[in-house]
Design a protein around this motif. Sequence first.
Motif, PDB file in Angstrom:
ATOM      1  N   GLY A 109       0.794  32.762  10.682  1.00  0.00           N
ATOM      2  CA  GLY A 109       0.306  33.665   9.656  1.00  0.00           C
ATOM      3  C   GLY A 109      -0.270  34.912  10.296  1.00  0.00           C
ATOM      4  O   GLY A 109      -0.604  34.917  11.480  1.00  0.00           O
ATOM      5  N   SER A 110      -0.428  35.972   9.497  1.00  0.00           N
ATOM      6  CA  SER A 110      -0.951  37.217  10.070  1.00  0.00           C
ATOM      7  C   SER A 110      -1.811  37.982   9.062  1.00  0.00           C
ATOM      8  O   SER A 110      -1.749  39.205   8.986  1.00  0.00           O
ATOM      9  N   ALA A 111      -2.625  37.257   8.288  1.00  0.00           N
ATOM     10  CA  ALA A 111      -3.595  37.910   7.408  1.00  0.00           C
ATOM     11  C   ALA A 111      -4.911  38.039   8.163  1.00  0.00           C
ATOM     12  O   ALA A 111      -5.400  37.064   8.735  1.00  0.00           O
ATOM     13  N   ASN A 112      -5.493  39.245   8.198  1.00  0.00           N
ATOM     14  CA  ASN A 112      -6.743  39.436   8.934  1.00  0.00           C
ATOM     15  C   ASN A 112      -7.945  38.981   8.100  1.00  0.00           C
ATOM     16  O   ASN A 112      -7.829  38.706   6.908  1.00  0.00           O
ATOM     17  N   VAL A 113      -9.110  38.920   8.741  1.00  0.00           N
ATOM     18  CA  VAL A 113     -10.293  38.359   8.083  1.00  0.00           C
ATOM     19  C   VAL A 113     -10.736  39.202   6.889  1.00  0.00           C
ATOM     20  O   VAL A 113     -11.225  38.678   5.887  1.00  0.00           O
ATOM     21  N   ASP A 114     -10.543  40.525   6.958  1.00  0.00           N
ATOM     22  CA  ASP A 114     -10.972  41.389   5.863  1.00  0.00           C
ATOM     23  C   ASP A 114     -10.118  41.175   4.623  1.00  0.00           C
ATOM     24  O   ASP A 114     -10.635  41.141   3.500  1.00  0.00           O
ATOM     25  N   GLU A 115      -8.814  41.022   4.803  1.00  0.00           N
ATOM     26  CA  GLU A 115      -7.935  40.767   3.659  1.00  0.00           C
ATOM     27  C   GLU A 115      -8.234  39.402   3.043  1.00  0.00           C
ATOM     28  O   GLU A 115      -8.208  39.245   1.816  1.00  0.00           O
ATOM     29  N   CYS A 116      -8.525  38.420   3.892  1.00  0.00           N
ATOM     30  CA  CYS A 116      -8.883  37.091   3.371  1.00  0.00           C
ATOM     31  C   CYS A 116     -10.181  37.166   2.570  1.00  0.00           C
ATOM     32  O   CYS A 116     -10.295  36.576   1.497  1.00  0.00           O
ATOM     33  N   LEU A 117     -11.152  37.893   3.096  1.00  0.00           N
ATOM     34  CA  LEU A 117     -12.440  38.041   2.426  1.00  0.00           C
ATOM     35  C   LEU A 117     -12.281  38.685   1.057  1.00  0.00           C
ATOM     36  O   LEU A 117     -12.862  38.233   0.062  1.00  0.00           O
ATOM     37  N   ARG A 118     -11.498  39.714   0.975  1.00  0.00           N
ATOM     38  CA  ARG A 118     -11.274  40.447  -0.269  1.00  0.00           C
ATOM     39  C   ARG A 118     -10.289  39.709  -1.185  1.00  0.00           C
ATOM     40  O   ARG A 118     -10.230  39.944  -2.389  1.00  0.00           O
ATOM     41  N   GLY A 119      -9.508  38.787  -0.606  1.00  0.00           N
ATOM     42  CA  GLY A 119      -8.473  38.110  -1.372  1.00  0.00           C
ATOM     43  C   GLY A 119      -7.244  38.974  -1.568  1.00  0.00           C
ATOM     44  O   GLY A 119      -6.455  38.738  -2.490  1.00  0.00           O
ATOM     45  N   TYR A 121     -13.958  41.022  -6.742  1.00  0.00           N
ATOM     46  CA  TYR A 121     -12.691  40.553  -6.185  1.00  0.00           C
ATOM     47  C   TYR A 121     -12.903  39.385  -5.213  1.00  0.00           C
ATOM     48  O   TYR A 121     -12.061  38.491  -5.108  1.00  0.00           O
ATOM     49  N   TYR A 122     -14.018  39.416  -4.498  1.00  0.00           N
ATOM     50  CA  TYR A 122     -14.346  38.272  -3.642  1.00  0.00           C
ATOM     51  C   TYR A 122     -14.444  37.002  -4.482  1.00  0.00           C
ATOM     52  O   TYR A 122     -13.925  35.944  -4.119  1.00  0.00           O
ATOM     53  N   ALA A 123     -15.100  37.109  -5.648  1.00  0.00           N
ATOM     54  CA  ALA A 123     -15.318  35.932  -6.488  1.00  0.00           C
ATOM     55  C   ALA A 123     -14.025  35.450  -7.146  1.00  0.00           C
ATOM     56  O   ALA A 123     -13.720  34.247  -7.136  1.00  0.00           O
ATOM     57  N   ILE A 124     -13.248  36.368  -7.705  1.00  0.00           N
ATOM     58  CA  ILE A 124     -12.052  35.910  -8.423  1.00  0.00           C
ATOM     59  C   ILE A 124     -10.973  35.416  -7.460  1.00  0.00           C
ATOM     60  O   ILE A 124     -10.070  34.656  -7.859  1.00  0.00           O
ATOM     61  N   ASN A 125     -11.071  35.801  -6.186  1.00  0.00           N
ATOM     62  CA  ASN A 125     -10.086  35.354  -5.195  1.00  0.00           C
ATOM     63  C   ASN A 125     -10.614  34.254  -4.286  1.00  0.00           C
ATOM     64  O   ASN A 125      -9.935  33.856  -3.334  1.00  0.00           O
ATOM     65  N   ARG A 126     -11.814  33.771  -4.591  1.00  0.00           N
ATOM     66  CA  ARG A 126     -12.407  32.742  -3.738  1.00  0.00           C
ATOM     67  C   ARG A 126     -11.511  31.503  -3.655  1.00  0.00           C
ATOM     68  O   ARG A 126     -11.447  30.831  -2.626  1.00  0.00           O
ATOM     69  N   HIS A 127     -10.795  31.185  -4.711  1.00  0.00           N
ATOM     70  CA  HIS A 127      -9.932  30.003  -4.726  1.00  0.00           C
ATOM     71  C   HIS A 127      -8.849  30.078  -3.645  1.00  0.00           C
ATOM     72  O   HIS A 127      -8.348  29.042  -3.184  1.00  0.00           O
ATOM     73  N   LYS A 128      -8.500  31.292  -3.224  1.00  0.00           N
ATOM     74  CA  LYS A 128      -7.463  31.427  -2.202  1.00  0.00           C
ATOM     75  C   LYS A 128      -7.924  30.885  -0.849  1.00  0.00           C
ATOM     76  O   LYS A 128      -7.105  30.481  -0.022  1.00  0.00           O
ATOM     77  N   GLN A 129      -9.238  30.866  -0.647  1.00  0.00           N
ATOM     78  CA  GLN A 129      -9.742  30.384   0.640  1.00  0.00           C
ATOM     79  C   GLN A 129      -9.571  28.879   0.789  1.00  0.00           C
ATOM     80  O   GLN A 129      -9.613  28.353   1.897  1.00  0.00           O
TER      81      GLN A 129
END
Length: 715
Positions: free
Chosen positions: A521-531, A648-656
């Motif tokens: 995979g190649s998603a960085n930490v900032d994109e993961c944080l923001r979802g 956006y952090y909250a609505i995308n939290r499920h992605k983590q």
Amino acid sequence: MSQLITLATCNLNQWALDFEGNRDRILESIRIAKEKGARLRVGPELEITGYGCLDHFLEGDVTLHSWEMYVQILKRPETHGILLDIGMPVMHKNVRYNCRILSLDGQIMFIRPKLWLANDGNYREMRFFTPWMKAGVVEEFQLPPAVQMVTGQKFVSFGDAVIRTLDTCIGAETCEELFTPQSPNISMSLDGVEIITNSSGSHHELRKLNKRLDLIINSTSRCGGVYLYANQRGCDGDRLYYDGCALIAVNGKVVAQGSQFCLKDVEVVTATVDLEEVRSYRGSIMSRCLQATSSPLTYKRIDIPIELAPMNLRFDRNVCPTKTREAFYHLPEEEIALGPACWLWDYLRRCNGSGYFLPLSGGIDSCATAVIVHSMCRLVVKEANEGNQQVIEDARRITRASSDWFPSDPRELASKIFHTCYMGTENSSKETQRRSAELASRIDSYHVDLKMDKVVTSVVSVFEIATGKKPIFKIFGGSQIENLALQNIQARIRMVLAYLFAQLLPWVRGIPNTGGLLVLGSANVDECLRGYLTKYDCSSADINPIGGISKTDLKKFIAYASKEFDMPILDEFLTATPTAELEPITKEYVQSDEIDMGMTYEELSVFGYLRKVEKCGPYSMFLKLLHQWSPRLSASQVAEKVKKFFFYYAINRHKQTVLTPSYHAEQYSPDDNRFDLRPFLINPRFTWASKKIDRVVAECEGKQSGSPLDIMSID
């Protein structure tokens, strides 16, 4: 008169539950330490089991097998003649402790349990172990029957004590204890302990090493004494990379330092020190002497009738104290080049993989991932050229090469184990396609150039046949939901194709006896944080070497690699606009990541740090940034950015919860699986905090006045 003693500490690349392999690496470290004339050998934390066993520590088998391995070490004649400090779990009165066991000549001298456990961030030691809460107390420990048969001992001392030889005194502390406000080494040094060991399982984070070394250097500078730091190194089966850097310090000066990133399974660091220098240093500081005389804790001494500083060395002109040296630190860019690369090699060789597959998009994230794999290949070749037989054997096994093949060129190695694929659509640009091909050629990965429009069209057609409705992009008049769905289907198809190609490309190439490739995979930490990623898209993979690294640091790494690895093509990745290329490109419109997110990557790094490291909620983050970002941004602009981030952090939290296991490199990683234990279904509006923020904004803009107490009573 000089009193010289040679001491040894080490970095060991241990693997969770690899009992026999861990035993053999311990034995090798003892052999090397004795060969270098050391009289004391210190190893990493929980070195017999490996540090990262996690819930396996709750299994009785783990404790049983630890004793079995320990007995095998004690029985070996080649382990005699040196004082050993070895780590493993021990059950005492039905309580499990994280312990150091000190032995000499096949006899157990003393068992010292860990006093303060690491229980935050990545660590959950109190889930498996209990701290020893009895300061200065020593109890009787009954050895298991199998151990009794070997040592002839029935009981040994267990608790908070120190070892006293005929000529010095030695105390042990373990990892987290160094980081506590009242570190045991302070009270030990005030009670006359001259040599202090620290056995650690400390992981790598960018810019973290200086904190660890500063604590050691400052402690020995204030208290005097000899400090031996041992650490685990490598990936022992999880997200963390333990970064070694074994160290010996005397009176605030470094005399020996091991490597931080290396593919050697065993590295022993030795130094010859003069105990008289410790005594002179301590005796000359009157405030220390006064505190020592009034120190409330007096440790029980466990006597060992040996002399660690032989008399004959005092007059040997060929033996002298090791000279001091400056502590060495890598730049963050070098840490990214080396840490994840070592982690990838350990992961590949230990999972019996045959190589890696990477969807190479032409953007900076997948570019950085590819360059890290290239760095891995460089490290393998470097170690092979230096005669590292383990690396040579691993490389032959992974590549299915003949017994006489030698990994002599990074590009040749990459051509055997690294596979890349550009998965383009009509929305992709020729520039990203060209950059991907050029980078693959420079690294020499096996590269596939794929146009997947037919697959995307077919999937959309299935939906149209089933529903009678055809979604279109927003730029052509479609709704936002249609636009998002059409982007997501491209991303998810890439994930499906990635696993298909990863399984079959070795077969296509005629490589025998392979079980497929590991998908990176190649998603960085900032994109993961923001979802800012599609759930189950090409960010879903087997492992992710950059998932804990910020975009800002990745850019610095690429700039470094461009020069260090002589790869000018990387400069083009740096200047390109970050884009997902999931929407049509027109003369008026090119998709931009930062515009889509509504915030820059630099701002995301700040949000992530404040949220995780400084423990800020929306309101406290707003207040901090109100001061930091003024006057560049108005109060209402700061408020808008903070609210948008938390929404956006909250609505995308499920992605983590499905995030690909990532190399851990930043303290603000949102990885739900281990590191960031927050719920994934929360109110994204943060209504109460938002009201408080709005009140402050109004006051800043002169629209409302009042005291801070008024904010408490908002309804």
